[in-house]
Design a protein around this motif. Structure first.
Motif, PDB file in Angstrom:
ATOM      1  N   ILE A 146      50.320  20.004  20.047  1.00 57.09           N
ATOM      2  CA  ILE A 146      51.134  19.628  18.761  1.00 57.09           C
ATOM      3  C   ILE A 146      50.789  18.241  18.439  1.00 57.09           C
ATOM      4  O   ILE A 146      51.282  17.423  19.594  1.00 57.09           O
ATOM      5  CB  ILE A 146      52.725  19.990  18.579  1.00 57.09           C
ATOM      6  CG1 ILE A 146      52.829  21.574  18.584  1.00 57.09           C
ATOM      7  CG2 ILE A 146      53.212  19.308  17.381  1.00 57.09           C
ATOM      8  CD1 ILE A 146      54.165  21.920  18.773  1.00 57.09           C
ATOM      9  N   THR A 147      49.987  17.654  17.753  1.00 55.37           N
ATOM     10  CA  THR A 147      49.598  16.347  17.732  1.00 55.37           C
ATOM     11  C   THR A 147      49.504  15.943  16.451  1.00 55.37           C
ATOM     12  O   THR A 147      49.737  16.419  15.433  1.00 55.37           O
ATOM     13  CB  THR A 147      48.264  15.981  18.608  1.00 55.37           C
ATOM     14  OG1 THR A 147      48.233  14.559  18.772  1.00 55.37           O
ATOM     15  CG2 THR A 147      46.962  16.515  17.869  1.00 55.37           C
ATOM     16  N   GLY A 148      49.222  14.482  16.169  1.00 54.10           N
ATOM     17  CA  GLY A 148      49.054  13.977  14.908  1.00 54.10           C
ATOM     18  C   GLY A 148      47.555  13.682  14.470  1.00 54.10           C
ATOM     19  O   GLY A 148      46.661  13.903  15.113  1.00 54.10           O
ATOM     20  N   ASP A 149      47.467  13.497  13.179  1.00 54.85           N
ATOM     21  CA  ASP A 149      46.008  13.248  12.514  1.00 54.85           C
ATOM     22  C   ASP A 149      45.284  11.947  13.333  1.00 54.85           C
ATOM     23  O   ASP A 149      44.160  12.023  13.541  1.00 54.85           O
ATOM     24  CB  ASP A 149      46.190  13.062  11.105  1.00 54.85           C
ATOM     25  CG  ASP A 149      47.054  12.068  10.335  1.00 54.85           C
ATOM     26  OD1 ASP A 149      48.335  12.233  10.908  1.00 54.85           O
ATOM     27  OD2 ASP A 149      46.817  11.375   9.668  1.00 54.85           O
ATOM     28  N   GLY A 150      46.112  11.051  13.477  1.00 56.37           N
ATOM     29  CA  GLY A 150      45.367   9.745  14.089  1.00 56.37           C
ATOM     30  C   GLY A 150      44.933  10.117  15.377  1.00 56.37           C
ATOM     31  O   GLY A 150      44.065   9.611  16.047  1.00 56.37           O
ATOM     32  N   GLU A 151      46.101  10.984  16.327  1.00 58.98           N
ATOM     33  CA  GLU A 151      45.594  11.154  17.609  1.00 58.98           C
ATOM     34  C   GLU A 151      44.100  12.091  17.757  1.00 58.98           C
ATOM     35  O   GLU A 151      43.600  11.798  18.683  1.00 58.98           O
ATOM     36  CB  GLU A 151      46.642  11.670  18.504  1.00 58.98           C
ATOM     37  CG  GLU A 151      47.086  11.546  19.889  1.00 58.98           C
ATOM     38  CD  GLU A 151      46.439  12.784  20.751  1.00 58.98           C
ATOM     39  OE1 GLU A 151      46.505  12.391  21.626  1.00 58.98           O
ATOM     40  OE2 GLU A 151      46.092  13.611  20.196  1.00 58.98           O
ATOM     41  N   MET A 152      44.515  13.056  16.946  1.00 63.38           N
ATOM     42  CA  MET A 152      43.393  13.914  16.869  1.00 63.38           C
ATOM     43  C   MET A 152      42.034  13.345  16.429  1.00 63.38           C
ATOM     44  O   MET A 152      41.074  13.261  17.025  1.00 63.38           O
ATOM     45  CB  MET A 152      43.691  14.975  15.682  1.00 63.38           C
ATOM     46  CG  MET A 152      42.484  16.362  15.858  1.00 63.38           C
ATOM     47  SD  MET A 152      42.647  17.361  17.204  1.00 63.38           S
ATOM     48  CE  MET A 152      40.987  16.925  18.024  1.00 63.38           C
ATOM     49  N   LEU A 153      42.031  12.375  15.693  1.00 62.72           N
ATOM     50  CA  LEU A 153      40.785  11.648  15.108  1.00 62.72           C
ATOM     51  C   LEU A 153      40.433  10.841  16.141  1.00 62.72           C
ATOM     52  O   LEU A 153      39.149  10.573  16.424  1.00 62.72           O
ATOM     53  CB  LEU A 153      41.173  10.809  13.763  1.00 62.72           C
ATOM     54  CG  LEU A 153      41.235  11.437  12.544  1.00 62.72           C
ATOM     55  CD1 LEU A 153      42.187  11.058  11.471  1.00 62.72           C
ATOM     56  CD2 LEU A 153      39.761  12.009  12.120  1.00 62.72           C
ATOM     57  N   MET A 154      41.082  10.320  17.086  1.00 66.36           N
ATOM     58  CA  MET A 154      40.578   9.376  18.144  1.00 66.36           C
ATOM     59  C   MET A 154      39.746  10.123  19.183  1.00 66.36           C
ATOM     60  O   MET A 154      38.758   9.482  19.768  1.00 66.36           O
ATOM     61  CB  MET A 154      41.593   8.838  19.010  1.00 66.36           C
ATOM     62  CG  MET A 154      41.228   7.939  19.915  1.00 66.36           C
ATOM     63  SD  MET A 154      42.701   6.547  20.529  1.00 66.36           S
ATOM     64  CE  MET A 154      42.451   5.571  19.056  1.00 66.36           C
ATOM     65  N   ASN A 155      39.951  11.366  19.280  1.00 68.23           N
ATOM     66  CA  ASN A 155      39.045  12.425  19.948  1.00 68.23           C
ATOM     67  C   ASN A 155      38.365  13.308  19.429  1.00 68.23           C
ATOM     68  O   ASN A 155      38.548  14.697  19.840  1.00 68.23           O
ATOM     69  CB  ASN A 155      39.702  12.623  21.345  1.00 68.23           C
ATOM     70  CG  ASN A 155      38.941  12.220  22.587  1.00 68.23           C
ATOM     71  OD1 ASN A 155      37.568  12.356  22.639  1.00 68.23           O
ATOM     72  ND2 ASN A 155      39.578  12.086  23.673  1.00 68.23           N
ATOM     73  N   ILE A 156      37.912  13.241  18.195  1.00 68.98           N
ATOM     74  CA  ILE A 156      37.493  14.263  17.145  1.00 68.98           C
ATOM     75  C   ILE A 156      36.325  15.136  17.821  1.00 68.98           C
ATOM     76  O   ILE A 156      36.126  16.186  17.527  1.00 68.98           O
ATOM     77  CB  ILE A 156      37.219  13.708  15.646  1.00 68.98           C
ATOM     78  CG1 ILE A 156      37.378  14.929  14.863  1.00 68.98           C
ATOM     79  CG2 ILE A 156      35.906  13.105  15.804  1.00 68.98           C
ATOM     80  CD1 ILE A 156      38.486  15.495  14.462  1.00 68.98           C
ATOM     81  N   GLY A 157      35.757  14.399  18.656  1.00 70.75           N
ATOM     82  CA  GLY A 157      34.555  15.070  19.450  1.00 70.75           C
ATOM     83  C   GLY A 157      34.883  16.291  20.247  1.00 70.75           C
ATOM     84  O   GLY A 157      34.395  17.387  20.657  1.00 70.75           O
TER      85      GLY A 157
END
Lengths: 199, 188
Positions: free
Chosen positions: A75-86
Motif C-alpha cells: 500500500i503506497t502513494g502516487d509519489g512513492e510509486m512514481l519514484m520507482n515506476i520502472g
C-alpha cells in the motif's frame, strides 16, 4: 453514498483492504500510507517505511518471491510509486501470483505541502502497469471496487495493480514504531518464527 | 616468455576461473535471489545463475530496485545478492538507508569502471566516486584487484553481510576484469 462522484477517503480504503487480514503481509510506503496502515492497527506483519522513497513495490516483490505461499499487499502513494515506476516493468516480468500493489492516488505530494504529482495532470499509473504486462490492473473509484480489490489481494491468483483515486485530505498522523530494527525483527519473527532471532 | 608460448597464449587466452568460483561461494552462502543490472564482467556468473533452478534471477530497470528487493527477500527469509556495475552504485545511494537503518544484510558485487586502465572519460566520475559514496552511506567496502583473491573476498563479504546484518560491497577492479578499449575496436 450520496454523491457517486465523491472521492474515496483513504482510511476507509485501507480499513477495507485490511479487513479480516488473516496472515496477509503488508508493506506500507513512506508518508501517509504508513499512517493509514498504522491507523488500521499496528501489526507485526506490517513493514511500514519511514524513508527509502520508491522502495515499497520492490520490497513487495522480494518478499513475494521469498514467501510464495503468503499473500503480499503493498500500500503506497502516487509519489512513492512514481519514484520507482520502472519497478512495474520488473514486477510484470516476474509476475508473482501473490503480490498486489495498491496505490492511494491523491494526486499530491502530501507530506511536503500538497504539491501536485504527475497523476494530477492525467498520468495513468494503471495504464502504465497494463502496458508493462500486469494484466489485472485498474483504476478504483468506489468502495465496491475497493472490496473487489481486497478480495483479489487475499486470493493471490496473479499480480494485481490498482490506482485508487482518493480525497487529498490531510489526516492526523498515526505512527508505528520508527526503529527499523524493531520493525524488521518483529516482522521476521512473525513470518519465520523464533528461528529468525538466531540467524 | 618464449615466442612460441607467447603466441599460444594470445591465440587461446585462458578463461578466468573466478566467476565460477564465486558462483560456488554464493551457492554455499545460500543465495536464492539474484538481482542485477547486467555488466560484461558479470555475464558468466549471470549465466550460471540463470541455469540454476534454485535461484531466481531478476533483471532490474535500475540498481536501487535491487536494494529494496533484497530487503524484501530478507524479510521473507531468503538471501540474495545484487550484481551491478560501479556506475549503478550511484543509483542506489538513498535506497541504502533501508539496509543500514534496519540492520539487514546486503551483499553487492560491483564490477568496476572508471578504474585501472579506463579509456572512457565519462566513466571516471562515478568510478572514482564508488567507494566514497558507499562508505558515506555506511556500506563496508572490500576491493579486489587479484583474480586469485576474488572468491575469498566474496566469501568473506558474504559471511560479514549475513552474520552481522550489514551491507557489504565487493568491488572487482579492472585489473581483474581487463580494461575495455573501444578505440581499438573502432580502428578494426
Amino acid at each position: 453514498m450520496s454523491n457517486p462522484n465523491a472521492l474515496l477517503h483513504r482510511r476507509d480504503v485501507v480499513n477495507e483492504l485490511l479487513r479480516d487480514r488473516a496472515d496477509l503481509l503488508v508493506i506500507a510506503g513512506l508518508g501517509a500510507p504508513n499512517w493509514d496502515v498504522s491507523a488500521a492497527g499496528d501489526h507485526p506483519n506490517n513493514f511500514p517505511l519511514w524513508g527509502a522513497m520508491g522502495a515499497a513495490s520492490m520490497i513487495g516483490l522480494g518478499l513475494a518471491l521469498a514467501q510464495p505461499k503468503r499473500k503480499v499487499l503493498v500500500i503506497t502513494g502516487d509519489g512513492e510509486m512514481l519514484m520507482n515506476i520502472g519497478s512495474l516493468a520488473t514486477i510484470a516480468v516476474e509476475a508473482p501470483k501473490n503480490l498486489t500493489i495498491a496505490v492511494l492516488d491523491n494526486e499530491r505530494f502530501g507530506e511536503t505541502g500538497m504539491q501536485k504529482t504527475p497523476t494530477a495532470s492525467g498520468v495513468d499509473l494503471a495504464a502504465i502497469a497494463t502496458a508493462c504486462g500486469i494484466r489485472t490492473s485498474r483504476i478504483v473509484r468506489t468502495m465496491a471496487e475497493v472490496t473487489e480489490l481486497r478480495d483479489l489481494a487475499h486470493e493471490g491468483r496473479g499480480t494485481v495493480f490498482a490506482q485508487i483515486k482518493i480525497n487529498p485530505e490531510a489526516l492526523v498522523f498515526v505512527m508505528p514504531p520508527a526503529d527499523g530494527v524493531i520493525l524488521t525483527t518483529r516482522f521476521r519473527q512473525s513470518v519465520l518464527g523464533d528461528e529468525a532471532l538466531y540467524n | 616468455m618464449a615466442e612460441a608460448a607467447k603466441s599460444r597464449a594470445e591465440a587461446a587466452p585462458a578463461l578466468p576461473t573466478w566467476p565460477d568460483e564465486i558462483y560456488r561461494v554464493l551457492k554455499d552462502a545460500g543465495i536464492r535471489q539474484v538481482a542485477m543490472v547486467p555488466d560484461a564482467g558479470h555475464s558468466r556468473l549471470i549465466r550460471s545463475f540463470e541455469a540454476d533452478p534454485e535461484t531466481r534471477v531478476v533483471t532490474l530497470t535500475t540498481e536501487e530496485e535491487g536494494v529494496a528487493m533484497l530487503a524484501g527477500a530478507w524479510l521473507g527469509g531468503e538471501r540474495g545478492v545484487l550484481l551491478l556495475q560501479s556506475s549503478g552504485v550511484g543509483n542506489c545511494i538513498n535506497m541504502l538507508s533501508l539496509p543500514v537503518i534496519c540492520h539487514m544484510p546486503l551483499l553487492m558485487i560491483v564490477t568496476m569502471r572508471g578504474d585501472w586502465g579506463e579509456f572512457n572519460p565519462w566513466q571516471i566520475p562515478m568510478g572514482q566516486g564508488t567507494r566514497p559514496s558507499l562508505e558515506a552511506m555506511g556500506v563496508i567496502v572490500n576491493k579486489v584487484d587479484e583474480p586469485d583473491l576474488v572468491a575469498s573476498t566474496v566469501q568473506g563479504a558474504a559471511n560479514l553481510a549475513f552474520n552481522t546484518w550489514k551491507p557489504v560491497a565487493v568491488l572487482v577492479g579492472q585489473r581483474v576484469l581487463g580494461a575495455k578499449n573501444f578505440k581499438e575496436l573502432a580502428r578494426k
